[in-house]
Design a protein around this motif. Structure first.
Motif, PDB file in Angstrom:
ATOM      1  N   LEU A   1       0.841  -1.209  -0.063  1.00 19.20           N
ATOM      2  CA  LEU A   1       0.230   0.002   0.045  1.00 19.20           C
ATOM      3  C   LEU A   1       0.738   1.323   0.066  1.00 19.20           C
ATOM      4  CD1 LEU A   1      -2.753  -1.005   2.593  1.00 19.20           C
ATOM      5  CD2 LEU A   1      -3.365  -0.579   0.221  1.00 19.20           C
ATOM      6  N   GLN A   2       1.895   1.153   0.652  1.00 24.21           N
ATOM      7  CA  GLN A   2       2.786   2.277   0.879  1.00 24.21           C
ATOM      8  C   GLN A   2       3.733   2.430  -0.406  1.00 24.21           C
ATOM      9  OE1 GLN A   2       4.120   2.995   5.203  1.00 24.21           O
ATOM     10  NE2 GLN A   2       4.009   0.785   5.116  1.00 24.21           N
TER      11      GLN A   2
ATOM     12  N   ASP B   1      -2.826   2.171  10.131  1.00 26.62           N
ATOM     13  CA  ASP B   1      -3.438   3.455   9.122  1.00 26.62           C
ATOM     14  C   ASP B   1      -4.424   4.158   9.729  1.00 26.62           C
ATOM     15  OD1 ASP B   1      -3.476   5.037   6.789  1.00 26.62           O
ATOM     16  OD2 ASP B   1      -4.587   3.333   5.869  1.00 26.62           O
TER      17      ASP B   1
ATOM     18  N   ASN C   1      -5.235   6.840   5.368  1.00 25.09           N
ATOM     19  CA  ASN C   1      -4.677   7.399   4.136  1.00 25.09           C
ATOM     20  C   ASN C   1      -4.255   6.251   3.026  1.00 25.09           C
ATOM     21  OD1 ASN C   1      -4.389   9.918   4.946  1.00 25.09           O
ATOM     22  ND2 ASN C   1      -2.224   9.582   5.761  1.00 25.09           N
ATOM     23  N   TYR C   2      -4.043   5.033   3.289  1.00 27.28           N
ATOM     24  CA  TYR C   2      -3.727   3.937   2.410  1.00 27.28           C
ATOM     25  C   TYR C   2      -4.963   3.047   2.261  1.00 27.28           C
ATOM     26  CZ  TYR C   2       0.847   5.727   3.305  1.00 27.28           C
ATOM     27  OH  TYR C   2       1.960   6.268   3.082  1.00 27.28           O
TER      28      TYR C   2
END
Length: 257
Positions: free
Chosen positions: A148-149, A233, A237-238
């Motif tokens: 995800l990042q 998280d 954001n993700y």
């Protein structure tokens, strides 16, 4: 003196027991006895090296003769116990031996997970031991949180990724497994033949039931995954709230995977 059953537990078909006569014990996949050594698992003979992968601690890598790599994950407590006992355990049969059995059984049943090559323990005084699990490296994979990042999920497509993860979790529950530590770091993603493959790992505290996991336990396991997601998280954001709802809808859609 521990009984043989407590010392080793069950040994799956295709694996053998091995002892170094100094308190070290290993259950290893047949044919790998000369390639994976207890000392290598605990980084005491220079045959292993640091890898880029990390669980509760950094994993080490062992190069195998068939050009494959093995990853060594040290067993380590989380939460409050981490500061008290660290890498020392006293539950028998040893936790890595039990994890090997569960993981191998799930793999046999078709649940997407990694191939276990060995589990090792070394004892100190009394019933205390340190342990590790050795698995074949899943090349080109990333855990879901890292993916995800890093942008991997964006490149693969969020919908495609969520469908793959939902299918793997559903397959695990279909086989009666409650993953006590289900979180974004225990789900691996890998592009495979124009699709996204999702693998579940770290079954050291998993509970295996007969038949399909009951609906209420499956829901609790999804709640466990949601709590860990919010912890990693918290701002979404993700993985937004809408994305989570999308994942849940895929989980309950039998045609999603």
């Amino acid at each position: 003196m521990l009984s043989d059953q407590l010392t080793w537990g069950a040994v799956p078909e295709g694996f053998v027991r091995w002892s170094d006569g100094k308190g070290g014990r290993m259950i290893v996949r047949r044919g790998r006895e000369r390639q994976i050594k207890i000392d290598s698992c605990f980084a005491e003979d220079g045959r292993s090296e640091p890898s880029e992968y990390q669980g509760r601690s950094h994993l080490r890598r062992i190069h195998l003769p068939d050009r494959a790599n093995a990853l060594v994950r040290r067993c380590q407590h989380g939460g409050l116990l981490r500061g008290l006992t660290g890498q020392w355990y006293f539950t028998w049969p040893p936790r890595p031996f039990r994890e090997l059995v569960v993981t191998e059984e799930l793999r046999r049943r078709g649940v997407p997970t990694v191939e276990v090559l060995a589990a090792c323990v070394i004892r100190s005084a009394g019933p205390f031991y340190r342990g590790c699990l050795v698995t074949r490296e899943l090349v080109d994979s990333e855990d879901l949180w890292s993916a995800l990042q890093s942008g991997l999920v964006a490149r693969l497509g969020l919908e495609t990724t969520l469908r793959a993860v939902a299918a793997s979790v559903r397959a695990m529950h279909r086989e009666g497994v409650f993953h006590s530590d289900l979180n974004l770091k225990n789900i691996l993603l890998r592009p495979e033949k124009n699709r996204v493959a999702s693998y579940l790992i770290d079954f050291d505290k998993a509970k295996l039931s007969l038949g399909q996991l009951p609906t209420e336990l499956a829901a609790r396991n999804l709640d466990r995954l949601l709590r860990s997601t919010r912890k990693l998280d918290p701002t979404g954001n993700y993985l937004s709230a809408a994305a989570w709802e999308e994942f849940v809808s895929y989980y309950y859609d039998r045609d999603a995977g």
